[in-house]
Design a protein around this motif. Structure first.
Motif, short mmCIF file in Angstrom:
data_model
loop_
_atom_site.label_atom_id
_atom_site.label_comp_id
_atom_site.label_asym_id
_atom_site.label_seq_id
_atom_site.Cartn_x
_atom_site.Cartn_y
_atom_site.Cartn_z
N ILE A 256 -33.10 34.70 20.88
CA ILE A 256 -33.30 33.25 20.68
C ILE A 256 -34.13 32.98 19.41
N ARG A 257 -33.57 32.13 18.55
CA ARG A 257 -34.33 31.61 17.40
C ARG A 257 -34.60 30.14 17.65
N ILE A 258 -35.82 29.69 17.29
CA ILE A 258 -36.19 28.28 17.50
C ILE A 258 -36.45 27.61 16.15
N MET A 259 -35.88 26.43 15.96
CA MET A 259 -36.16 25.63 14.76
C MET A 259 -36.65 24.26 15.20
N LEU A 260 -37.89 23.92 14.83
CA LEU A 260 -38.43 22.62 15.21
C LEU A 260 -38.38 21.67 14.01
N ASN A 261 -38.75 20.42 14.23
CA ASN A 261 -38.72 19.41 13.15
C ASN A 261 -37.36 19.35 12.47
N LYS B 42 -26.27 35.27 21.24
CA LYS B 42 -27.27 34.92 20.22
C LYS B 42 -27.33 33.40 20.10
N VAL B 43 -28.56 32.89 20.19
CA VAL B 43 -28.76 31.45 20.33
C VAL B 43 -29.72 30.92 19.27
N LEU B 44 -29.33 29.77 18.67
CA LEU B 44 -30.27 29.03 17.83
C LEU B 44 -30.53 27.71 18.55
N ILE B 45 -31.82 27.43 18.86
CA ILE B 45 -32.15 26.17 19.52
C ILE B 45 -32.96 25.32 18.55
N VAL B 46 -32.50 24.07 18.34
CA VAL B 46 -33.18 23.19 17.38
C VAL B 46 -33.67 21.94 18.10
#
Ligand code: FAD
Ligand code: UDP
Length: 369
Positions: free
Chosen positions: A208-213, A27-31
């Motif tokens: 995969i979860r993506i967090m931008l800004n 499980k991945v969080l990519i920021v």
């Protein structure tokens, strides 16, 4: 709980996110602190509807079958062989320097064999090829070096070629035939629907979860994770403990013009005139059919977003100190052009990320879904 917090959604971060999620079930969080994925390879349709590369021209080329086949899972390709011209002495000439460059520049009609003799007569002897000056003057002599390389390099890097490692100008070959391609790699192609679409496909996975800004420092204490992959500047990660590692920056000036074609080649380099190094016209790269055309100028800068590590001995020494610190930091893996301070192309960063994936997981077959 995330298995991995991945800092940066460029090549390094996205390849690792995809592999860890799809290949190893993590499980991945990519920021990313930017408002988009893709890192410096990000492209988008501008107001006029033209596909442009926000952070300057990105041309894909590789000799690695593994990398090409891996990326081909996320994109179709448009075959594309890159060509560059240089504006020198009022002429638009092929670069890499080849038979046509020399004949047109000096008004000669040498054969390839005669050009070899010409180069041998003007080349300066060097015991060792250590610097970016050595690479060029030992092949083509002083005049061609001055006209095509010296001022371009001083502008691009703020340093004389004699102060930069050989690898910088060694990226550009010298030829005695008429081949005017910038690259000779086995695989040369552009993602058919653009880089950003390729990255979207890569990151489209339920693990995969993506967090931008989002700067990772804003969330690292709030979101539980087991390990981190860091792809930003390595000196910044360690709060510049040993001092700042120099990264060269650029300012991009984008323009759209109400005409079909702007210039005679995909990229025109300006070694000696103007404060910019080159102009790129995107339609050549993308193959887009459009009544207008978009171009970008690159103005080198010392300050600003970090784009290029600066290959020279004192920087390598300083990087080694950060590398030792990175190696001694458990639970954090460093990958990519900024975090490993390497002047890498896209394919080299992708290869480095695939290697790190194998190392982290012990997976022997990186390509297994
Ligand atoms: P990046 O793409 O820089 O990604 C790092 C990401 O980390 C960034 O998006 C950044 O916002 C994010 N980040 C950093 N710090 C933080 C933080 N604290 N919190 C959250 N996010 C953070 N390669 C080619 O193969 N062909 C080319 O033609 C080519 N042309 C180029 C032209 C230019 C002008 C430049 C600058 C590069 C070019 N490259 C080219 C190289 C290519 O861009 C790189 O090899 C590749 O994009 C590097 O990927 P990366 O993931 O290592 O880094
Ligand atoms: N270079 C030059 N003249 C040119 C093209 C390249 O002096 O016409 C030198 C310059 O130092 C440049 C380096 O060669 O930074 C590498 O060129 P490349 O086109 O690979 O640069 P990049 O696309 O990575 O900016």
């Amino acid at each position: 709980m995330f298995d991995y917090l991945i800092v940066g959604a460029g090549y390094a971060g996205s390849v690792l996110a995809e592999r860890l999620a799809a290949g190893a079930g993590r499980k991945v969080l990519i920021v990313d602190k930017r408002p988009h994925i893709g890192g410096n390879a990000y492209d988008h349709y501008n107001d006029a509807g033209l596909l442009v590369h926000k952070y300057g021209p990105h041309i894909f080329h590789t000799n690695s079958r593994e990398v090409f086949e891996y990326l081909s899972r996320f994109t179709e390709w448009r075959p594309y062989e890159h060509r560059v011209r240089a504006s020198v002495d009022g002429q638009i000439l092929p670069i890499p320097i080849n038979l046509d460059t020399v004949n047109k520049l000096y008004g000669l009609s040498l054969t390839s064999f005669q050009l070899e003799e010409f180069f041998a007569s003007v080349a300066e002897k060097r015991e060792q090829i250590r610097t970016s000056e050595d690479v060029i003057v030992s092949k083509v002599g002083r005049d061609l070096y001055e006209k095509f390389f010296r001022s371009y390099t001083r502008k691009q890097w703020g340093l004389d070629p004699s102060e930069l490692d050989a690898q910088v100008t060694a990226r550009v070959p010298v030829r005695t035939n008429r081949d005017d391609r910038y690259f000779t790699d086995t695989y040369q192609a552009m993602p058919k629907r653009g880089y950003t679409r390729m990255f979207e496909n890569m990151l489209d996975h339920s693990n995969i979860r993506i967090m931008l800004n989002t700067d990772y420092r804003e969330i690292e204490r709030m979101i539980p994770f087991r390990e981190m992959i860091y792809t930003g500047p390595v000196d910044e990660y360690f709060d510049f403990r040993f001092g700042k590692l120099p990264y060269r920056s650029l300012e991009f000036k984008h323009e759209t013009h109400d005409q079909q074609v702007w210039q005679s080649a995909p990229v025109v380099n300006y070694p000696n005139e103007h404060p910019y190094t080159r102009i790129t016209e995107f339609k050549y790269l993308t193959g887009q059919d459009h009544a207008k055309t978009s171009i970008v100028y690159e103005f080198p800068q010392a300050e600003g977003d970090p784009y290029y590590p600066v290959p020279r001995p004192e920087n390598t020494e300083l990087y080694k100190k950060y590398q030792a610190l990175a190696d001694a930091t458990p639970g954090v893996h460093f990958a990519g052009r900024l975090a490993t301070y390497k002047y890498y192309n896209q394919d080299q960063v992708a290869a480095q990320a695939l290697t790190l994936y194998k190392k982290i997981t012990g997976v022997k077959q990186p390509d297994r879904k």
